[in-house]
Design a protein around this motif. Structure first.
Motif: not given
Length: 287
Positions: A47-52, A71-76
């Protein structure tokens, strides 16, 4: 907070699948011709939390610096389950009908349902009708009589190996080049009765596991050629009689992977436990 919960669940599922693969490898440590498998992971969705943003010249000697993405990931999840087609060692069996491929290549057999399958397990014998069969009753493919030795890419050019008048011969032998010879009971002459074919598969990783030490051709295997074992330019190894190919499972590697996988699973369960405690604290704020 809930993202971490989903990450923990996905990690548990992935490690459970890896443990299933490890368990299957260890169970087949003494299965002739077995090829071990490995599991790889990959990350899932972010999930994009902050754009470059690029640095910017605002004019008047004023500049705004660039920023990086957040970005925050959702696992493997499982990335792949690969079969390792490395060639394993020779295990003597003292049976003249057992053959080991000393190099690349696969035997092709025809099942009772007419399917053409491939195997590294060369545990063969002749039935009462003179067919060269494996332990499952599938007939080994090749050329009958002295017609062998020709490389082909058409599996229809091969035939189930069958020795006509099988009872007329003694001392039937499988040779290193795959030829089958026998001594006639009456004339004592040595006759070439058939020829085992060995298939060269350019991309064995694309083979589909069927069980019973069989593989089925899948997409992306490349153009398969059928050759006399060990012939020049064929890419296949010669046959060694009196033995079978051992399993290529490395027990030391499997046990170390098992420990790592167990700890990975344990760590992911800890994530769920900690998130549960955090949710409990959140619910108790009202008290």
């Amino acid at each position: 907070m809930m993202k971490a919960l989903y990450s923990g669940v996905s990690g548990m599922r992935s490690h459970q699948t890896k443990m299933d693969v490890i368990g299957n490898n260890i169970a087949n440590v003494n299965t002739y011709g077995y090829k071990s498998q490995r599991t790889t992971f990959r990350d899932v969705y972010y999930q994009q939390m902050k754009n470059p943003a690029n640095p910017d010249d605002l004019g008047g000697g004023v500049y705004r610096g660039g920023t990086n993405s957040g970005q925050v990931g959702y696992g493997a999840q499982i990335g792949s389950i690969d079969t390792l087609h490395t060639i394993s060692g020779y295990s003597p069996t003292n049976s003249s009908r057992d053959v080991y491929i000393n190099g690349d290549g696969y035997f092709m057999v025809e099942t009772s349902s007419g399917d053409k399958l491939y195997t590294r397990l060369g545990s063969f014998n002749f039935d009462s009708a003179g067919n060269l069969v494996d332990p499952n009753g599938s007939i080994v493919m090749g050329w009958n009589g002295s017609a062998g030795g020709t490389t082909t890419t058409d599996p229809d050019d091969l035939s189930p190996i069958h020795i006509a008048n099988f009872d007329d011969y003694k001392s039937i032998t499988i040779n290193t080049d795959g030829s089958i010879t026998g001594v006639h009971n009456t004339t004592d002459t040595v006759t070439v009765l058939g020829q085992i074919a060995v298939a060269y598969i350019p991309n064995p990783n694309a083979l589909v596991l069927e069980g019973n030490s069989y593989y089925r051709v899948g997409n992306n295997v490349g153009t398969i050629s059928y050759n006399e074992p060990g012939s020049a330019g064929s890419g296949t190894g010669a046959l060694v009689t009196g033995g079978l190919e051992m399993s290529n499972v490395d027990l030391a590697n499997e046990f170390s992977d098992m420990i790592i996988t167990q700890r990975g699973y344990q760590a992911n369960t800890k994530i769920i436990s900690v998130v549960d405690q955090m949710l409990e604290e959140l619910v108790n704020l009202k008290r």
